[in-house]
Design a protein around this motif. Structure first.
Motif, mmCIF file in Angstrom:
data_model
loop_
_atom_site.group_PDB
_atom_site.id
_atom_site.type_symbol
_atom_site.label_atom_id
_atom_site.label_comp_id
_atom_site.label_asym_id
_atom_site.label_seq_id
_atom_site.Cartn_x
_atom_site.Cartn_y
_atom_site.Cartn_z
ATOM 1 N N ALA A 104 24.102 48.899 32.136
ATOM 2 C CA ALA A 104 25.080 48.375 33.199
ATOM 3 C C ALA A 104 24.631 48.511 34.463
ATOM 4 C CB ALA A 104 26.245 49.476 32.989
ATOM 5 N N ALA A 105 23.241 48.641 34.773
ATOM 6 C CA ALA A 105 22.738 48.375 36.147
ATOM 7 C C ALA A 105 22.992 46.885 36.745
ATOM 8 C CB ALA A 105 21.220 48.766 36.008
ATOM 9 N N GLY A 106 23.206 46.671 37.901
ATOM 10 C CA GLY A 106 23.436 45.604 38.392
ATOM 11 C C GLY A 106 24.769 45.167 38.378
ATOM 12 N N CYS A 107 25.753 45.676 37.858
ATOM 13 C CA CYS A 107 26.778 45.119 37.444
ATOM 14 C C CYS A 107 27.949 46.355 38.356
ATOM 15 C CB CYS A 107 27.084 44.859 36.221
ATOM 16 S SG CYS A 107 28.767 43.998 36.043
ATOM 17 N N TYR A 108 28.909 45.872 38.858
ATOM 18 C CA TYR A 108 29.968 46.786 39.379
ATOM 19 C C TYR A 108 31.200 46.239 39.523
ATOM 20 C CZ TYR A 108 29.236 44.153 43.701
ATOM 21 O OH TYR A 108 29.421 43.129 44.713
ATOM 22 N N PRO A 109 32.267 47.133 39.388
ATOM 23 C CA PRO A 109 33.619 46.761 39.449
ATOM 24 C C PRO A 109 34.072 46.388 40.948
ATOM 25 C CG PRO A 109 33.744 48.918 39.250
ATOM 26 C CD PRO A 109 32.035 48.753 39.298
ATOM 27 N N ASN A 110 34.688 45.233 41.123
ATOM 28 C CA ASN A 110 35.191 44.805 42.272
ATOM 29 C C ASN A 110 36.745 44.714 42.448
ATOM 30 O OD1 ASN A 110 36.453 42.181 41.265
ATOM 31 N ND2 ASN A 110 34.129 41.459 41.107
ATOM 32 N N SER A 111 37.283 45.069 41.454
ATOM 33 C CA SER A 111 38.796 44.883 41.510
ATOM 34 C C SER A 111 39.356 45.399 40.013
ATOM 35 C CB SER A 111 39.270 43.497 41.476
ATOM 36 O OG SER A 111 38.887 42.772 40.573
ATOM 37 N N GLY A 112 40.581 45.676 40.121
ATOM 38 C CA GLY A 112 41.327 46.149 39.029
ATOM 39 C C GLY A 112 42.851 45.411 38.750
ATOM 40 N N THR A 113 42.812 44.857 37.657
ATOM 41 C CA THR A 113 44.363 44.469 37.473
ATOM 42 C C THR A 113 45.049 45.231 36.406
ATOM 43 O OG1 THR A 113 43.345 42.222 38.122
ATOM 44 C CG2 THR A 113 45.445 42.154 36.727
ATOM 45 N N LEU A 114 46.279 45.341 36.586
ATOM 46 C CA LEU A 114 47.053 46.309 35.492
ATOM 47 C C LEU A 114 47.975 45.317 34.592
ATOM 48 C CD1 LEU A 114 48.208 49.015 34.872
ATOM 49 C CD2 LEU A 114 49.852 48.727 36.569
ATOM 50 N N SER A 115 47.994 45.624 33.523
ATOM 51 C CA SER A 115 48.994 44.843 32.829
ATOM 52 C C SER A 115 49.522 46.063 31.597
ATOM 53 C CB SER A 115 48.454 43.809 32.042
ATOM 54 O OG SER A 115 47.158 44.228 31.167
ATOM 55 N N GLY A 116 50.693 45.715 31.062
ATOM 56 C CA GLY A 116 51.256 46.830 30.014
ATOM 57 C C GLY A 116 52.340 46.129 29.356
ATOM 58 N N SER A 117 52.911 47.002 28.259
ATOM 59 C CA SER A 117 53.999 46.449 27.361
ATOM 60 C C SER A 117 54.383 47.745 27.045
ATOM 61 C CB SER A 117 53.511 45.460 26.474
ATOM 62 O OG SER A 117 52.753 45.940 25.331
ATOM 63 N N VAL A 118 55.893 47.622 26.396
ATOM 64 C CA VAL A 118 56.501 48.818 25.562
ATOM 65 C C VAL A 118 57.032 48.253 24.386
ATOM 66 C CG1 VAL A 118 58.222 50.518 25.724
ATOM 67 C CG2 VAL A 118 56.628 50.345 27.957
ATOM 68 N N SER A 119 56.702 48.723 23.328
ATOM 69 C CA SER A 119 57.687 48.301 22.264
ATOM 70 C C SER A 119 57.922 49.539 21.448
ATOM 71 C CB SER A 119 56.587 47.499 21.314
ATOM 72 O OG SER A 119 57.392 47.153 20.090
ATOM 73 N N GLY A 120 59.313 50.061 21.305
ATOM 74 C CA GLY A 120 59.795 51.131 20.772
ATOM 75 C C GLY A 120 59.367 52.541 21.544
ATOM 76 N N SER A 121 58.792 53.387 20.675
ATOM 77 C CA SER A 121 58.363 54.620 21.598
ATOM 78 C C SER A 121 56.826 54.530 21.799
ATOM 79 C CB SER A 121 58.510 55.780 20.513
ATOM 80 O OG SER A 121 57.876 55.464 19.486
ATOM 81 N N THR A 122 56.141 53.292 21.838
ATOM 82 C CA THR A 122 54.766 53.067 22.183
ATOM 83 C C THR A 122 54.747 52.431 23.516
ATOM 84 O OG1 THR A 122 54.176 53.193 19.929
ATOM 85 C CG2 THR A 122 52.589 52.160 21.281
ATOM 86 N N GLY A 123 53.843 52.716 24.374
ATOM 87 C CA GLY A 123 53.489 52.096 25.336
ATOM 88 C C GLY A 123 52.077 51.644 25.474
ATOM 89 N N GLN A 124 51.953 50.659 25.757
ATOM 90 C CA GLN A 124 50.283 50.199 26.194
ATOM 91 C C GLN A 124 50.037 49.817 27.548
ATOM 92 O OE1 GLN A 124 49.957 47.193 23.080
ATOM 93 N NE2 GLN A 124 49.204 48.766 21.464
ATOM 94 N N TYR A 125 48.878 49.993 28.118
ATOM 95 C CA TYR A 125 48.771 49.618 29.474
ATOM 96 C C TYR A 125 47.145 49.465 29.601
ATOM 97 C CZ TYR A 125 47.402 54.321 31.114
ATOM 98 O OH TYR A 125 46.898 55.478 31.278
ATOM 99 N N THR A 126 46.611 48.311 30.363
ATOM 100 C CA THR A 126 45.185 48.068 30.291
ATOM 101 C C THR A 126 45.005 48.018 31.902
ATOM 102 O OG1 THR A 126 45.296 46.845 28.389
ATOM 103 C CG2 THR A 126 43.523 46.330 30.110
ATOM 104 N N ILE A 127 43.780 48.492 32.272
ATOM 105 C CA ILE A 127 43.396 48.214 33.728
ATOM 106 C C ILE A 127 41.994 47.296 33.347
ATOM 107 C CG2 ILE A 127 42.315 48.968 35.769
ATOM 108 C CD1 ILE A 127 43.968 51.881 35.421
ATOM 109 N N ALA A 128 42.071 46.129 33.817
ATOM 110 C CA ALA A 128 40.927 45.364 33.514
ATOM 111 C C ALA A 128 40.248 44.934 35.038
ATOM 112 C CB ALA A 128 41.478 43.882 33.059
ATOM 113 N N TYR A 129 38.932 45.241 34.748
ATOM 114 C CA TYR A 129 38.079 44.955 36.038
ATOM 115 C C TYR A 129 37.328 44.133 36.291
ATOM 116 C CZ TYR A 129 38.819 50.360 35.678
ATOM 117 O OH TYR A 129 39.544 51.449 35.816
ATOM 118 N N GLY A 130 37.907 43.495 37.278
ATOM 119 C CA GLY A 130 36.709 42.294 37.698
ATOM 120 C C GLY A 130 35.457 42.776 38.002
ATOM 121 N N LEU A 131 34.545 42.070 37.866
ATOM 122 C CA LEU A 131 32.973 42.497 37.732
ATOM 123 C C LEU A 131 32.184 41.634 38.649
ATOM 124 C CD1 LEU A 131 32.295 43.642 34.164
ATOM 125 C CD2 LEU A 131 33.049 45.027 36.064
#
Length: 766
Positions: free
Chosen positions: A309-336
């Motif tokens: 991973a050396a030489g690479c770092y996160p510069n941002s975060g973007t949130l996305s998500g969804s809910v279906s029934g009793s299940t929720g999903q979410y993702t934080i995607a990091y710009g590099l």
């Protein structure tokens, strides 16, 4: 609730450490660079089996996050209209700091980096596992501190009242030869969102050190622009040795500090440039020339897997998500930014993340663990995304809910219904208009919510149309004062930071005018509005359509989901990395952001869920559900302690609750008093249908036996009613018997609690 609590008496040797940053431990001596110092040892390249041709570049400049899924619940703003004109426009007494780029957006007030933007700007920002703070004495630059579990300081007694991470320890300082005095430095801020901040330690617009702050970032990273690097350590260098480089262009060192913590340092020198580092003395490493775009990365681990991973770092975060029934999903995607052999960066996940990660995350895990101060041990992943899945309370609406097996749905006997009706015939006629006429959005909101839950009981449980008609009318009149903004302390729209604030002083209403506690305060108003709107609509009324915009304005203030709404920051309160909200606004804090009342955080998310349901805003309802699902994990890791909790230090688990959770301290107390019922029950109020989803019957029973049973008979005020309604989460019959019993007194009711609701909730499952 949150405001600055007076310091409690402490031994002299602990006084500063607990509430402020203590002086930096020795060695302290600042030394000027010695240009003739011997160069650091060489760093050999790895064997021929790895070449530049095998490098997988994250990006030469920046790779933005993956595209957001089509059903992303965060894609739509509640509104992009200006705040209502009833809120007069004002400038905030706390200005934005100099050199802040906002791009026309509102600026976050309750986020992890907020300390750097207020006061003297020297208080820390916690990204976990690190904290960063502006160093203006002895060593000039941006300090990095890492506290391992053995360094935690515990208070006296058993169990200890508090523990904290010692402050002000400069494990390293990203400095530069170009800075020769503090007045040559200033801080600059760009790319400010709810998930990241880019901080510049500036000499001028062309010479600066960029510190990208992203929660969970695996490397403490600094990027040098047209400056000569200087890496200080106030702790002191015990040894510095060259290590095998991941690839050409990256220098790697193994550094052991005087406190025996071993770090890896990676230095990525841009193509066409060169840099030699020298150990000037036991406190500083210096470069031999100015570099432009050179990346310095530190991590307190030597696991070779991190090389990828050396030489690479996160510069941002973007949130996305969804809910279906009793299940929720979410993702934080990091710009590099930068490049690495593995095409990803290093991120550290908190315990509640690890428990919720999808199966896709398992292959990204590496054998690297570091300590946070208050969020347990963190686990390393080579990744550019966090992908998580949680159970959400989609099945819990307005009706009472219990997590006790076999009791999830209300079941009222005739005796219970008669008891509820008897209480409602008195309480539904109460003077909600005048009771809510107070100089506090918090206490006013509690009154409105109390009567709204009585209205729910009258409409849907005892079905008394006369009481419904009377109480609906009175609640509308009470709301009318707030909607017309004619309450004692009217609300205003702050054009500086972007938000709806009280017209009171910073010391009034728990600091609402400085953005403290907005989710607590406005959550009560929103949940009361949701109940009133539902009942009114079910009886043919149109209160919702007439007043929706006012309520939406409050929701936008503390839970705006979209950057397309430029009038309010995105998710002022809720922290999608930490998994709960932060209550502290524009007040500097040596221990970082904090939150006291986890249950009022739950109430704020529940309010979003119910308001989304009533208004038909499915995305908003899903956001509330997803926040609640996440909090079920985070609160039961960091705030509420089952006997078998292994996240927090074992010494404090017998406290059963955190008290006040800071980013750098857990303090088993409250801001308003030290009585045990305050400390425990500030994590229980208000008791609503959502309480049972968060506070499990097992936890409530453990807390009752270990903490509460011994004190309840000595409590003679409104906290007794809270104690006993909380008991309904594990023993509803005992709870109901208390409220229906002949010895019950209205003195036992908090001003936000009614006997009608208490009987309805406990009686539903007794």
């Amino acid at each position: 609730m949150s405001y600055d609590r007076p310091a409690m008496p402490l031994p002299n040797n602990m006084r500063n450490a607990r509430f402020d940053r203590p002086p930096v431990p020795p060695p302290y001596v600042a030394s000027k660079p010695h240009n003739s110092a011997p160069a650091l040892p060489p760093r050999p390249l790895p064997s021929a089996t790895s070449t530049n041709n095998e490098d997988i570049l994250c990006s030469l400049i920046s790779r933005m996050p993956a595209s957001i899924q089509a059903d992303n619940i965060f894609q739509s703003a509640i509104s992009t209209d200006q705040p209502l004109s009833v809120f007069s426009r004002v400038s905030h007494p706390v200005p934005l700091p100099a050199n802040t780029t906002t791009n026309g957006k509102a600026t976050e007030t309750n986020k992890f980096y907020g300390n750097m933007m207020i006061g003297d700007q020297t208080n820390p920002a916690w990204t976990h596992p690190y904290s960063f703070f502006w160093s203006k004495d002895s060593y000039f630059g941006m300090a990095v501190s890492y506290i391992n579990a053995s360094q935690r300081v515990f208070g006296p007694n058993s169990p200890p009242e508090y523990f904290f991470g010692p402050g002000g320890i400069k494990s390293f300082v990203f400095g530069a030869v170009d800075f020769t005095s503090a007045d040559q430095m200033s801080l600059g801020f760009t790319n400010l969102t709810h998930l990241q901040a880019h901080v510049q330690v500036k000499k001028n617009n062309n010479q600066f050190i960029l510190i990208p702050l992203v929660q969970g970032m695996g490397f403490a990273t600094a990027v040098y622009y047209n400056m000569i690097p200087q890496l200080f350590s106030a702790v002191g260098y015990k040894s510095v040795a060259g290590a095998t480089s991941p690839r050409s262009g990256i220098q790697k060192y193994k550094i052991v500090l005087q406190n025996n913590v071993t770090w890896s340092l990676y230095v990525t020198v841009p193509s066409g440039q060169s840099l030699a580092l020298a150990l000037a003395n036991n406190n500083q490493i210096v470069g031999n020339k100015s570099v432009n775009g050179c990346i310095f990365q530190l991590v307190p681990d030597t696991n070779s897997a991190i090389d990828a991973a050396a030489g690479c770092y996160p510069n941002s975060g973007t949130l996305s998500g969804s809910v279906s029934g009793s299940t929720g999903q979410y993702t934080i995607a990091y710009g590099l930014s930068g490049s690495s052999n593995g095409g990803k960066t290093l991120m550290y996940a908190c315990p509640h993340h690890v428990k919720s990660f999808t199966s896709a995350m398992s292959s990204k895990r590496i054998n690297s663990s570091v300590d946070s101060v208050t969020m347990g041990q963190m686990t390393g992943y080579l990744t550019d995304t966090f992908e998580l899945q949680v159970n959400v309370p989609s099945n819990i609406g307005f009706d009472p809910y219990s997590a006790i097996p076999g009791k999830s749905s209300p079941n009222y006997s005739n005796d219970v219904l008669n008891a509820i009706k008897s209480a409602a015939q008195t309480e539904a006629l109460g003077d909600v208009v005048n009771e809510s006429n107070v100089d506090s959005m918090y206490f006013g909101g509690k009154i409105l919510a109390k009567y709204a839950w009585i209205l729910y009981c009258c409409q849907y449980v005892i079905k008394d149309s006369s009481l419904v008609q009377t109480l609906t009318s009175n609640l509308k009149n009470a709301f009318g004062r707030f909607i017309g903004n004619t309450q004692i302390l009217p609300l205003r729209y702050d054009t500086t930071w972007g938000g709806i604030i009280s017209s009171g002083q910073s010391t009034q209403d728990f600091g609402n005018s400085y953005y403290n506690d907005h989710h607590f305060h406005y959550g009560y108003h929103v949940i009361a509005a949701a109940i009133l709107a539902k009942v009114d609509r079910d009886n043919g009324g149109n209160w919702l359509s007439q007043n929706k915009t006012w309520v939406d304005n409050l929701v936008r203030d503390y839970s705006n989901p979209s950057s397309s709404d430029s009038y309010f920051p995105v998710f002022r309160s809720f922290d999608w990395f930490a998994g709960h909200s932060w209550a502290k606004g524009l007040f500097p804090s040596g221990d970082g952001k904090d939150e006291e009342s986890s249950s009022e955080d739950v109430n704020a998310a529940y309010a979003i869920k119910l308001w989304g349901n009533v208004t038909g805003n499915q995305n908003l309802e899903s956001i509330g559900n997803l926040e609640l699902g996440i909090m079920n994990g985070s609160l039961n890791s960091y705030f509420l302690y089952l006997d078998n909790n292994t996240v927090e230090p074992s010494q404090i688990i017998p406290n059963k609750v955190s008290g006040i959770l800071f980013e750098n301290k857990i303090d088993h107390t409250t801001y308003f008093g030290t009585e045990l019922q305050y400390i425990q029950m500030i994590h229980a109020i208000p008791i609503t249908p959502m309480s049972g989803f968060i506070r499990s019957p097992v936890f409530v029973q453990q807390e009752w036996v270990e903490k509460l049973a011994a004190i309840v008979n000595n409590v003679e005020d409104g906290w007794r009613g809270i104690l006993m309604l909380n008991r309904a989460l594990s023993d509803p019959l005992s709870s109901y018997s208390f409220f229906v019993g002949s010895t019950f007194s209205t003195n036992y009711l908090d001003n936000g609690q009614s006997k009608t609701w208490s009987l309805t909730y406990s009686g539903a499952f007794s």
